[in-house]
Design a protein around this motif. Structure first.
Motif, mmCIF file in Angstrom:
data_model
loop_
_atom_site.group_PDB
_atom_site.id
_atom_site.type_symbol
_atom_site.label_atom_id
_atom_site.label_comp_id
_atom_site.label_asym_id
_atom_site.label_seq_id
_atom_site.Cartn_x
_atom_site.Cartn_y
_atom_site.Cartn_z
ATOM 1 N N ALA A 76 33.031 28.919 35.073
ATOM 2 C CA ALA A 76 34.006 28.448 36.057
ATOM 3 C C ALA A 76 35.154 29.427 36.243
ATOM 4 C CB ALA A 76 34.551 27.085 35.625
ATOM 5 N N ALA A 77 35.567 30.094 35.168
ATOM 6 C CA ALA A 77 36.699 31.024 35.263
ATOM 7 C C ALA A 77 36.357 32.213 36.139
ATOM 8 C CB ALA A 77 37.113 31.492 33.875
ATOM 9 N N ALA A 78 35.180 32.803 35.921
ATOM 10 C CA ALA A 78 34.760 33.945 36.740
ATOM 11 C C ALA A 78 34.565 33.523 38.192
ATOM 12 C CB ALA A 78 33.481 34.553 36.182
ATOM 13 N N SER A 79 34.039 32.314 38.400
ATOM 14 C CA SER A 79 33.830 31.820 39.762
ATOM 15 C C SER A 79 35.155 31.674 40.493
ATOM 16 C CB SER A 79 33.103 30.475 39.730
ATOM 17 O OG SER A 79 31.807 30.612 39.181
ATOM 18 N N ALA A 80 36.147 31.105 39.807
ATOM 19 C CA ALA A 80 37.454 30.892 40.438
ATOM 20 C C ALA A 80 38.125 32.208 40.799
ATOM 21 C CB ALA A 80 38.354 30.083 39.508
ATOM 22 N N ALA A 81 37.797 33.270 40.061
ATOM 23 C CA ALA A 81 38.450 34.559 40.307
ATOM 24 C C ALA A 81 37.962 35.229 41.571
ATOM 25 C CB ALA A 81 38.229 35.483 39.107
#
Length: 209
Positions: A76-81
């Protein structure tokens, strides 16, 4: 000439598939031109706040289209970036012409902020590599004693390079983007994937100031 006419440029990403393409002969020889944006794909250059820039303005590239994925599975963190407001931010810097010609000048994190003037290392390195003697080149930024980032380059050459000619070439082709300092080294530091480790060059140059 006939070989040049048969070469085809294609630009894409795992997250988006094919984005732009075109015969090299139709790209006008523009530096960094990778092709014309495909039908059904949208590519915009935006400022750091995500505001679209006028055509031919250099900025952060973002992409939208039916083939663009919605995110990374289990991250989720990489996606949000990189996936924001329906756009995929690919991390490249470039511009789009009114005719849809996409030009890519470098990666967002690689740019040198030299006194507020953002310079793509690739632009500087291309000029250096135009000299036959220069086999490798790397541009990077190093803060001076006042904290102002200056453009440095490290070059590897098969034979001695006339520094006067090299500096004159840089001034002619790069103007205010010309490097302030040029280092001649035996080899460039690289990681296991072959990518230049600019942090090592910065540490070395900082010790030479």
């Amino acid at each position: 000439q006939r070989l040049w006419e048969t070469l085809f440029s294609h630009f894409g990403a795992t997250e988006a598939g094919g984005i732009a393409s075109g015969p090299l002969a139709a790209l006008g020889g523009a530096f960094g031109a990778v092709g014309y944006v495909h039908p059904g794909m949208r590519v915009e250059a935006v400022d750091p706040d995500g505001q679209p820039l006028p055509p031919n303005s250099e900025g952060i590239l973002r992409i939208r289209g039916a083939n663009v994925i919605g995110g990374y599975v289990g991250d989720a963190a990489a996606s949000a970036a990189v996936f924001r407001d329906g756009w995929f931010y690919c991390g490249d810097i470039g511009s789009v012409s009114p005719e849809g010609l996409l030009t890519v000048s470098g990666r967002d994190g690689d740019f040198i902020n030299a006194g507020g003037n953002k310079v793509s290392p690739m632009v500087v390195e291309t000029v250096l590599l135009s000299l036959p003697q220069v086999t490798e080149a790397a541009a990077f930024g190093v803060p001076d004693r006042m904290g102002v980032v200056q453009i440095w380059v490290a070059i590897v050459s098969a034979t001695p390079v006339d520094m006067v000619i090299l500096q004159a070439l840089c001034r002619e082709k790069l103007a205010d983007k010309a490097p302030k300092f040029i280092l001649q080294v035996k080899g460039l530091p690289r990681n296991a994937n072959g990518k230049i480790v600019r942090a090592e060059l910065i540490r070395f140059a900082a010790g030479r100031q």
